[in-house]
Design a protein around this motif. Structure first.
Motif, mmCIF file in Angstrom:
data_model
loop_
_atom_site.group_PDB
_atom_site.id
_atom_site.type_symbol
_atom_site.label_atom_id
_atom_site.label_comp_id
_atom_site.label_asym_id
_atom_site.label_seq_id
_atom_site.Cartn_x
_atom_site.Cartn_y
_atom_site.Cartn_z
ATOM 1 N N TYR A 60 4.148 68.506 45.172
ATOM 2 C CA TYR A 60 3.752 67.018 44.742
ATOM 3 C C TYR A 60 2.872 67.083 43.288
ATOM 4 N N ILE A 63 6.671 67.520 41.352
ATOM 5 C CA ILE A 63 6.958 65.663 41.608
ATOM 6 C C ILE A 63 6.150 64.503 40.368
ATOM 7 N N VAL A 143 5.936 64.850 50.756
ATOM 8 C CA VAL A 143 6.387 63.222 50.562
ATOM 9 C C VAL A 143 7.703 64.722 49.515
ATOM 10 N N GLN A 146 10.092 66.214 50.617
ATOM 11 C CA GLN A 146 11.417 64.895 51.174
ATOM 12 C C GLN A 146 12.100 64.565 49.955
ATOM 13 N N VAL A 147 11.869 64.612 48.615
ATOM 14 C CA VAL A 147 12.688 63.519 47.141
ATOM 15 C C VAL A 147 13.443 65.012 47.075
ATOM 16 N N GLY A 150 15.892 64.757 49.289
ATOM 17 C CA GLY A 150 16.986 63.499 49.480
ATOM 18 C C GLY A 150 17.447 63.679 48.099
ATOM 19 N N GLY A 308 18.761 57.011 44.815
ATOM 20 C CA GLY A 308 17.658 58.335 44.321
ATOM 21 C C GLY A 308 16.276 57.207 44.090
ATOM 22 N N THR A 311 14.885 54.454 46.634
ATOM 23 C CA THR A 311 14.056 55.475 47.667
ATOM 24 C C THR A 311 12.875 55.627 47.163
ATOM 25 N N TYR A 312 12.615 56.444 45.830
ATOM 26 C CA TYR A 312 11.921 56.882 46.643
ATOM 27 C C TYR A 312 10.175 56.733 44.867
ATOM 28 N N SER A 315 9.085 58.756 41.409
ATOM 29 C CA SER A 315 9.031 60.391 41.892
ATOM 30 C C SER A 315 10.746 61.123 41.856
ATOM 31 N N PHE A 316 11.594 59.884 41.359
ATOM 32 C CA PHE A 316 12.649 60.920 41.411
ATOM 33 C C PHE A 316 13.473 61.031 40.303
#
Length: 509
Positions: A60, A63, A143, A146-147, A150, A308, A311-312, A315-316
């Motif tokens: 985290y 990101i 999270v 997940q990024v 993704g 991306g 969605t994120y 963070s992407f």
């Protein structure tokens, strides 16, 4: 992305398998809680460095901190002074904590508090604060992972989430079987990959973007510096400073951080780590710069990354930057570093919470006569509950709830500072007074966070004609301390609890 996917899968699977082999590393009786939950207190300087660093600098972090730089600008750099301030606290305070805990067999911070004050309700408050603050922290590791997953465009349905779910279920399994030895062993791999990724990124990416001068030239001036305060206000300057200080004070109170400390071989090992851990702060500064590079690279406007970012959000930025600027196979290495960076802290957090639940809740209030074997078994089962709970948190609730609860968690954790840190230096305080101070601090911190609609941790306090934006945690901590300080002589006069202290003054010399 095929090469990246293959490298990513090989590295992550290898690390997951390594977690099971860790049970045989530095062999010990894992039916004993201190062996399972603290690795037998035998980790030397190097392993402790990897473990504590891997515990604090997470997926985290990799990101979210660059994402904050990407979205908000210079305020993101608060993370660098905050970690720098934390290490003198580690150097001065926690070797003493290690000595007392090792002498009396304490496995958790709340257990030390109970031994110091003979007050199981104060210990319960400290323990519950730690567990509640840790759950969203584990969820946020998900999270981060997940990024990264993704970015492979596996879809948004169950199939897209399956790799993440499987990885964390395997994590729960090797945490159960290997205890703290698993994340300690994996942390060596994780941090090696993180350092490798940062070294390559900090050389290769600026070269492809025309150098750091060109990078900063493409960033709006307002994002490069903190805004200057207006009249009658300290502006973001005080918010930045108090956020760094308050975050540093709370950092090593988190259960996972304290577990890493107590697993060290000696108090001298803890002290040495306070000296060499700032290397991670330097790395954190470089990680933050990835956000600036993402702005300069224009990844937000690139059509291939539109899905991306939709969605994120910010963070992407890091995954998009890495994909755009690095070779495919090395993107796999970088993504694996981030994913493994989720597994290590998540495992330690689950173990630390399980230690607290077992020693300070279950054994103290439900089964006082439980055997050491049963104690270890309860901890193992609760570690699985924490991991599965984090999965439910992420997939069953909107992500903003995890972020909001993590925000609250930082404000709550600093409220146990007096009960743990002050207690290592003085026996002035009364346990019941500390409990009242804790309750006042928790209540006020929650109140001001709600006034901010849980969207920020800095609140504009008005003092006379001056507006003083301040980190809510630090402001409410001051009130907590004042309450405990005023009430302690009163409670001692009614009935002193100093005779219930099982430690001795010589332990703190």
């Amino acid at each position: 992305m095929l090469a990246a996917g293959i490298v990513f899968a090989v590295l992550v699977i290898a690390v997951l398998v390594l977690g099971f082999f860790a049970a045989r590393w530095r062999g010990g009786d894992l039916s004993q809680l201190h062996e399972w939950g603290l690795g037998g207190r035998q980790f030397g300087t190097l392993i402790s460095w990897f473990l504590i660093g891997g515990d604090l600098y997470t997926a985290y972090t990799f990101i979210a901190v660059p994402a904050l730089m990407f979205g908000a600008g210079a305020i993101a750099f608060f993370a660098v002074p905050y970690t720098i301030i934390a290490y003198p606290i580690l150097y001065v305070v926690f070797p003493k904590m290690w000595r007392v805990a090792a002498k009396y067999g304490f496995v958790t911070g709340p257990e030390f508090v109970r031994g110091r004050y003979g007050n199981r309700w104060l210990a319960l408050a400290v323990g519950i604060t730690g567990i509640i603050a840790t759950m969203p922290y584990i969820a946020l590791q998900l999270v981060g992972m997940q990024v990264v997953i993704g970015a492979f465009n596996l879809g948004t349905g169950f199939g897209g989430h399956l790799p993440l779910i499987l990885a964390f279920l395997v994590l729960a399994a090797f945490t159960y079987t290997s205890g703290l030895r698993a994340p300690a062993m994996i942390a060596v791999v994780k941090d090696t990959l993180i350092y490798l990724t940062i070294i390559v990124a900090i050389i290769a990416i600026p070269s492809s973007l025309g150098g750091f001068g060109n990078i900063f030239a493409k960033i709006a001036h307002a994002k490069l510096l903190l805004a200057a305060p207006g009249p009658h206000t300290t502006g973001i300057y005080s918010g930045y400073a108090t956020l760094a200080l308050g975050s540093a004070m709370a950092l090593f109170l988190y259960p996972h951080a304290l577990t890493g400390i107590l697993s060290a071989r000696s108090s001298e090992t803890v002290r040495k780590n306070a000296v060499i851990l700032p290397a991670y702060s330097f790395m954190l500064g470089l990680i933050t710069l990835l956000g600036a590079m993402a702005i300069a690279a224009g990844v937000a406007a690139a059509p291939q990354f539109a899905a991306g970012f939709k969605t994120y959000g910010p963070s992407f930025a890091v995954p998009a930057l890495l994909i755009q600027t690095l070779p495919g196979w090395f993107v796999g290495v970088a993504f694996a570093a981030i994913a493994i960076g989720a597994l290590v802290p998540a495992a330690i957090m689950a173990i630390a919470s399980a230690n607290i639940f077992t020693r300070d809740i279950w054994k103290e209030f439900v089964a006082p006569g439980m055997s050491p074997g049963a104690e270890s078994q309860i901890a193992k089962l609760f570690s699985i509950v924490m991991v599965i709970g984090a999965l439910i948190f992420i997939f069953g609730l909107p992500q903003k709830y995890a972020i909001q609860l993590q925000l609250l968690g930082g404000m709550w954790m600093i409220q146990i500072f007096p009960a743990i840190v002050f207690s290592l230096f003085t026996r002035f305080y009364n346990g019941w007074a500390l409990l009242v101070g804790w309750a006042v601090g928790i209540g006020l911190a929650t109140h001001f966070a709600l006034l901010n609609h849980l969207k920020g941790s800095i609140y504009p306090f008005h003092i006379g004609g001056l507006t003083f934006p301040c980190y809510i945690a630090l402001a409410t901590f001051v009130v907590n301390v004042l309450v405990a300080t005023v009430l302690s002589p009163v409670f001692h006069a009614i009935k002193s609890d100093r005779t219930r202290d099982i430690t001795s003054s010589a332990d703190y010399a």
